[in-house]
Motif scaffolding. Structure first.
Motif, PDB file in Angstrom:
ATOM      1  N   ARG A  46       0.822  -1.217   0.000  1.00  0.00           N
ATOM      2  CA  ARG A  46       0.000   0.000   0.000  1.00  0.00           C
ATOM      3  C   ARG A  46       0.852   1.262   0.000  1.00  0.00           C
ATOM      4  N   ALA A  47       2.056   1.152   0.518  1.00  0.00           N
ATOM      5  CA  ALA A  47       2.949   2.313   0.601  1.00  0.00           C
ATOM      6  C   ALA A  47       3.891   2.358  -0.592  1.00  0.00           C
ATOM      7  N   GLN A  48       4.421   3.531  -0.849  1.00  0.00           N
ATOM      8  CA  GLN A  48       5.441   3.662  -1.873  1.00  0.00           C
ATOM      9  C   GLN A  48       6.726   2.991  -1.403  1.00  0.00           C
ATOM     10  N   VAL A  49       7.516   2.551  -2.338  1.00  0.00           N
ATOM     11  CA  VAL A  49       8.826   1.975  -2.027  1.00  0.00           C
ATOM     12  C   VAL A  49       9.759   3.124  -1.661  1.00  0.00           C
ATOM     13  N   SER A  72       7.083  -1.861  -8.681  1.00  0.00           N
ATOM     14  CA  SER A  72       6.261  -1.472  -7.533  1.00  0.00           C
ATOM     15  C   SER A  72       4.829  -1.213  -7.967  1.00  0.00           C
ATOM     16  N   ASN A  74       2.789   0.589  -6.111  1.00  0.00           N
ATOM     17  CA  ASN A  74       2.368   1.893  -5.604  1.00  0.00           C
ATOM     18  C   ASN A  74       3.403   2.987  -5.774  1.00  0.00           C
ATOM     19  N   GLY A  75       4.328   2.801  -6.647  1.00  0.00           N
ATOM     20  CA  GLY A  75       5.286   3.853  -6.934  1.00  0.00           C
ATOM     21  C   GLY A  75       6.420   3.938  -5.931  1.00  0.00           C
ATOM     22  N   TYR A  76       7.132   5.068  -5.984  1.00  0.00           N
ATOM     23  CA  TYR A  76       8.366   5.259  -5.237  1.00  0.00           C
ATOM     24  C   TYR A  76       8.377   6.633  -4.587  1.00  0.00           C
ATOM     25  N   SER A  77       9.017   6.741  -3.445  1.00  0.00           N
ATOM     26  CA  SER A  77       9.188   8.043  -2.801  1.00  0.00           C
ATOM     27  C   SER A  77      10.115   8.894  -3.671  1.00  0.00           C
ATOM     28  N   ARG A  81      13.358   7.688  -5.918  1.00  0.00           N
ATOM     29  CA  ARG A  81      13.532   8.028  -7.343  1.00  0.00           C
ATOM     30  C   ARG A  81      14.863   8.737  -7.591  1.00  0.00           C
ATOM     31  N   GLU A  93       6.602   0.970 -12.605  1.00  0.00           N
ATOM     32  CA  GLU A  93       5.391   1.111 -11.802  1.00  0.00           C
ATOM     33  C   GLU A  93       4.230   0.392 -12.450  1.00  0.00           C
TER      34      GLU A  93
END
Length: 102
Positions: A46-49, A72, A74-77, A81, A93
């Motif tokens: 559920r959280a970003q990587v 991922s 849910n994307g990345y912080s 990135r 993503e």
């Protein structure tokens, strides 16, 4: 492999990029997919990587002299990135509407 999406589209897409899957340690304790030229990790959380996960994958890839691929749901912080851009980790993503990775 005990990834949250170990039998899903993400692992299939990873395998097609890297050549084979890894049936090694699970519970997100390692690489989900590997080949002679690349290692990949797949996260469906559920959280970003965050940056620490990207750094760990990079460390494994470097020790094997391989390319690092991260997938991922849910994307990345922003920090993850920036770090991946600096060190050449490929980030992918999920598109939740199509359930495919890009």
């Amino acid at each position: 492999m005990a990834s949250a999406c170990n039998s899903g589209q993400a692992v299939h897409d990873c395998e097609s990029l890297t050549g084979r899957k890894n049936d090694g340690p699970g519970a997100d304790g390692g690489i989900d997919v590997d080949s002679s030229t690349a290692v990949a990790q797949v996260k469906q959380t559920r959280a970003q990587v965050g940056r620490p996960d990207v750094q760990r994958l990079y460390g494994v890839a470097c020790s094997l002299n391989n390319v690092a691929l991260f997938f991922s749901a849910n994307g990345y912080s922003l920090d993850a990135r920036a770090w991946a851009d600096r060190y050449g980790v490929e980030l992918h993503e999920s598109d939740h509407r199509l359930a495919k990775f890009r």
